[in-house]
Design a protein around this motif. Structure first.
Motif, short mmCIF file in Angstrom:
data_model
loop_
_atom_site.label_atom_id
_atom_site.label_comp_id
_atom_site.label_asym_id
_atom_site.label_seq_id
_atom_site.Cartn_x
_atom_site.Cartn_y
_atom_site.Cartn_z
N GLU A 450 0.84 -1.19 0.00
CA GLU A 450 0.00 0.00 0.00
C GLU A 450 0.88 1.25 0.00
N SER A 472 1.60 -5.42 -7.04
CA SER A 472 0.66 -5.95 -6.07
C SER A 472 0.30 -4.85 -5.08
N TYR A 473 -0.96 -4.42 -5.10
CA TYR A 473 -1.43 -3.34 -4.22
C TYR A 473 -0.54 -2.11 -4.38
N GLU A 494 -2.13 -6.99 -9.38
CA GLU A 494 -3.08 -7.37 -8.33
C GLU A 494 -3.50 -6.11 -7.59
N GLU A 495 -4.75 -5.70 -7.74
CA GLU A 495 -5.34 -4.60 -6.96
C GLU A 495 -4.47 -3.34 -6.95
N LYS A 497 -4.19 0.81 -9.04
CA LYS A 497 -4.56 1.74 -10.09
C LYS A 497 -3.36 1.94 -11.00
N GLY A 517 -7.06 -8.78 -9.69
CA GLY A 517 -7.75 -7.93 -8.73
C GLY A 517 -9.03 -7.40 -9.31
N SER A 518 -9.78 -6.71 -8.48
CA SER A 518 -11.11 -6.24 -8.89
C SER A 518 -11.06 -4.90 -9.62
N LYS A 519 -9.96 -4.17 -9.52
CA LYS A 519 -9.87 -2.86 -10.18
C LYS A 519 -9.46 -3.05 -11.64
#
Length: 563
Positions: A450, A472-473, A494-495, A497, A517-519
């Protein structure tokens, strides 16, 4: 007997004595230096190293649990960011069909078992579950009999330098079964792979592009030796041959100047029996080490048959002198080589060869490495909580080239060739990566965590056995790069932007972009190889409704791609 709950170092006195440890409380061991036996239930709370000359024997029925790693992994003796066992001595897991030895994490994942150079791992009737890299053989020996690896990212990773004997090694439900860096066929004797998620076998021919070793002139000047501790007072210059048999300290207010051609040699001093040298040049004042291209300053082992880890490091600690500089220097056979902590440091036109870790920075605001060469190090550059610039450098044949954690990195104009285990691995970092070549490695670039942000511009990421880019993130702007020839995916996301513009997507054995990922991802205005068109080579919500979608239209005409 050493206490099982707070075990730090184990020493064999006399040589025939065997320490028997029945560990039901946490084993906080960092280095095992004496013959040791485990049985019952063992909790490994931090990385464990089995030193040369020591044997760790694990009795039948023993359950070995690994706590989640919480350290920043600044110790150069270990490979993975997860909790692991590195074997430089010998490890024997002596299970039986009815009472196997098991290795598994308390939660999440653990790192795995590494057969390091000269180390030997023998597994009989063992079960390894949920590891990052369950079995890594890098310079050592692995003999695995009737052993199962389950649910791991990688079941078996074989570096070019290895001895492997398998008899009933089963790799089950791993993401990747086998990674073979010696370019072998898609099978390994004695190994079966079942239900691999991504690939059963990945192989590539590891290549090291090595420049010519410079011919060093004989040092000119006096020979002197510092035995024990020595402190530089005021201003002092070194020339000729300086041998250190302990620690030399340059305190605040003092300045050490090292003249061109000087050889600084460290005798191997190992007071704790872990087979790692402790010789150190500690600078809390100032240092000027400026050699010449044809007459560099050399920091090296004083042993007749030198090997990586014979001496510890040159440390620059809590020194904000902007003139701390290492130019035209050669570091070889160190544990950490050059280490900067709370300091300003500049490294120019220097060479780092056969160190466990070549360069490390911690909590340092302004550190710069330019025009330097890193060859055959276990880790070339590692830093955390620092602002680092690496420019116009050459990396070849390192296990890992760059590890970054919680910092910022400006990485431009570099060549990263043949990184056996990873090119650049970055966690929770801000990265600007421009105009570099990554080639012939296992992975080019992995970014996760993150708050991580990657600006990737005008790079070539080529010929990777796994993937060129993995996010990843993390977020990123990916512009004007070339991705080509990957054993798995060119890009994995993976997830995060992420936007892709003006990139060239070549060939991959699986996917050009693999979204997990969902984005969604904006990947319009890129070039796609007609042999690997995006409508067929992208994995996203069209394949799994729980995932986001990759938008790739409009795409650019392949014939108009840059060359």
């Amino acid at each position: 007997m050493a206490g099982a709950g707070n075990l730090r170092f184990l020493r064999l006195v006399p040589a025939a004595l065997l320490f028997l440890l029945i560990l039901t409380s946490p084993a906080a061991a960092k280095t095992i230096i004496a013959d040791t036996e485990w049985s019952g239930s063992v909790l490994v709370e931090e990385d464990l190293r089995v030193a040369p000359g020591a044997t760790l024997t694990i009795a039948a029925g023993t359950k070995v649990l690994f706590a989640e790693a919480v350290s920043t992994k600044t110790d150069p003796s270990f490979f993975s960011p997860q909790t692991e066992i590195t074997v430089e001595g010998k490890l024997v897991a002596a299970g039986t069909p009815d009472a196997p030895v098991t290795f598994e994490p308390q939660t999440g994942y653990w790192g795995g078992i590494i057969a390091a150079p000269k180390g030997e791992v023998i597994l009989r009737n063992a079960v390894l579950a949920r590891a990052e890299e369950a079995l890594l053989v890098d310079g050592g020996t692995l003999r695995a009999q009737k052993t199962v690896v389950r649910g791991s990212d990688f079941g078996l990773v074989l570096a070019p330098e290895r001895i492997f004997e398998g008899d009933g090694l089963s790799l089950e439900s791993c993401k990747v079964g086998v990674v073979d860096m010696a370019g072998k066929a898609d099978s390994i004797a004695g190994v079966t792979v079942k239900d691999a998620e991504d690939a059963a076998f990945l192989s590539f021919a590891y290549t090291r592009e090595t420049p010519e070793t410079p011919v060093l002139p004989e040092p000119k000047g006096p020979e002197r030796e510092f035995v024990g501790d020595y402190t530089v007072e005021g201003k002092e210059s070194w020339r000729g041959v300086v041998t250190i048999s302990g620690r030399v300290t340059v305190p605040p207010g003092s300045v050490l100047n090292i003249e061109p051609g000087t050889r600084v040699r460290f005798r191997k001093k190992d007071t704790d029996g872990d087979n790692l040298g402790e010789g150190e040049l500690l600078v809390t004042g100032s240092i000027r080490a400026v050699g010449l291209k044809e007459n560099p300053i050399v920091f090296e082992s004083a042993e007749r048959s030198p090997s990586p880890g014979d001496w510890d490091k040159v440390s620059v600690i809590s020194s904000e002198d902007p003139e701390n500089v290492f130019e035209n220097t050669l570091f070889r056979y160190g544990v950490q080589g050059l280490h900067g902590h709370f300091s300003n440091l500049t490294v120019r036109d220097s060479t780092f060869v056969s160190n466990i870790r070549a360069v490390q920075f911690q909590e340092s605001e302004r550190t710069t490495v330019t025009g330097s060469t890193f060859i055959g190090n276990k880790q070339a550059v590692r830093f955390r909580d620092s602002a680092v610039t690496i420019e116009n450098c050459f990396f070849s044949g390192n296990d890992y080239s760059v590890h970054a954690f919680r910092g910022s990195l400006d990485f431009r104009g570099n060549r990263v060739i043949g990184s056996k285990l990873g090119g650049m691995l970055a966690k929770e970092c801000s990265l600007k990566v421009e105009n570099n070549l990554f080639d012939l490695g296992r992975n080019s670039l992995k970014v996760k965590g993150e708050g991580a942000f990657l600006t990737l511009r005008a790079n070539k990421l080529l010929r990777n056995t796994e993937s060129a880019l993995s996010l990843s993130y993390a977020e990123g702007e990916i512009t004007g790069n070339e991705f080509d020839l990957a054993g798995l995916d060119l890009v994995g996301v993976e997830e995060g932007k992420v936007a892709f513009r003006d990139n060239v997507f070549g060939l991959a054995k699986r996917h050009s972009i693999h979204l997990s990922g969902s984005k969604g991802i904006d990947a319009a205005q890129n070039w796609w190889n007609p042999e690997n068109p995006p409508e067929k080579s992208i994995y996203d919500g069209k394949d799994d409704p729980s995932l986001g979608l990759v938008t790739f239209e409009p795409a650019k005409e392949w014939a108009t791609r840059p060359h």
